[in-house]
Design a protein around this motif. Sequence first.
Motif, mmCIF file in Angstrom:
data_model
loop_
_atom_site.group_PDB
_atom_site.id
_atom_site.type_symbol
_atom_site.label_atom_id
_atom_site.label_comp_id
_atom_site.label_asym_id
_atom_site.label_seq_id
_atom_site.Cartn_x
_atom_site.Cartn_y
_atom_site.Cartn_z
ATOM 1 N N VAL A 8 0.836 -1.195 0.000
ATOM 2 C CA VAL A 8 0.000 0.000 0.000
ATOM 3 C C VAL A 8 0.877 1.254 0.000
ATOM 4 O O VAL A 8 1.831 1.350 0.761
ATOM 5 N N VAL A 9 0.508 2.173 -0.883
ATOM 6 C CA VAL A 9 1.163 3.476 -0.966
ATOM 7 C C VAL A 9 0.160 4.522 -0.496
ATOM 8 O O VAL A 9 -0.949 4.589 -1.018
ATOM 9 N N VAL A 10 0.544 5.312 0.495
ATOM 10 C CA VAL A 10 -0.287 6.412 0.963
ATOM 11 C C VAL A 10 0.179 7.662 0.218
ATOM 12 O O VAL A 10 1.289 8.143 0.433
ATOM 13 N N ARG A 56 3.936 -4.184 2.934
ATOM 14 C CA ARG A 56 4.728 -2.962 3.026
ATOM 15 C C ARG A 56 3.821 -1.743 2.867
ATOM 16 O O ARG A 56 2.967 -1.698 1.991
ATOM 17 N N LEU A 57 4.023 -0.776 3.720
ATOM 18 C CA LEU A 57 3.346 0.511 3.638
ATOM 19 C C LEU A 57 4.405 1.545 3.299
ATOM 20 O O LEU A 57 5.460 1.584 3.935
ATOM 21 N N SER A 58 4.155 2.350 2.290
ATOM 22 C CA SER A 58 5.078 3.435 1.965
ATOM 23 C C SER A 58 4.281 4.714 1.743
ATOM 24 O O SER A 58 3.058 4.683 1.596
ATOM 25 N N ILE A 104 9.823 4.524 7.398
ATOM 26 C CA ILE A 104 8.860 4.323 6.317
ATOM 27 C C ILE A 104 9.423 4.982 5.068
ATOM 28 O O ILE A 104 9.758 6.173 5.079
ATOM 29 N N ARG A 105 9.515 4.221 3.996
ATOM 30 C CA ARG A 105 10.055 4.773 2.757
ATOM 31 C C ARG A 105 9.107 5.829 2.201
ATOM 32 O O ARG A 105 7.911 5.624 2.130
ATOM 33 N N SER A 148 6.842 10.564 -5.713
ATOM 34 C CA SER A 148 5.512 10.508 -6.326
ATOM 35 C C SER A 148 4.914 9.128 -6.124
ATOM 36 O O SER A 148 5.639 8.155 -5.869
ATOM 37 N N ALA A 149 3.597 9.039 -6.267
ATOM 38 C CA ALA A 149 2.931 7.738 -6.185
ATOM 39 C C ALA A 149 3.419 6.836 -7.310
ATOM 40 O O ALA A 149 3.594 5.631 -7.124
ATOM 41 N N GLU A 150 3.672 7.415 -8.464
ATOM 42 C CA GLU A 150 4.156 6.628 -9.607
ATOM 43 C C GLU A 150 5.511 5.988 -9.312
ATOM 44 O O GLU A 150 5.755 4.845 -9.668
#
Length: 119
Positions: A45-47, A76-78, A99-100, A104-106
């Motif tokens: 998951v990417v926040v 993994r949460l980033s 937390i990495r 950008s989300a991309e």
Amino acid sequence: MDLSLSVRPGRGCTVLEVRGELDMATSPQLRQGLQRLVDAGDRQVVVDLAGVGFMDSSALGMLVVMFKAFREAGGRLSLASAQPAVQTVLTVTSVDRVIRVYESAEAAEADGADEPAGR
């Protein structure tokens, strides 16, 4: 200010887009959103913080707790797209060392698509 969460599929991950301020009043809403993703089986998951202009210590603590929850679930949460004020908070508190954080989300999606779960 209200908090808005929207989930979209990313490349090899799920992206949670957040808009509003992350503080003591809104952090529980983000935590619930992230917990729903863990419970649904999402592991990468990417926040996306592009729409967040303010983050306080309660939000930082919640993100670390949820980072650990994802890690314990084999995921993994980033974080991505932190605005300057939010990036400063992440850096000063050294949360960005745990937390990495991606530009950008991309970029987070591209990195996550190339890595095995559990990193």
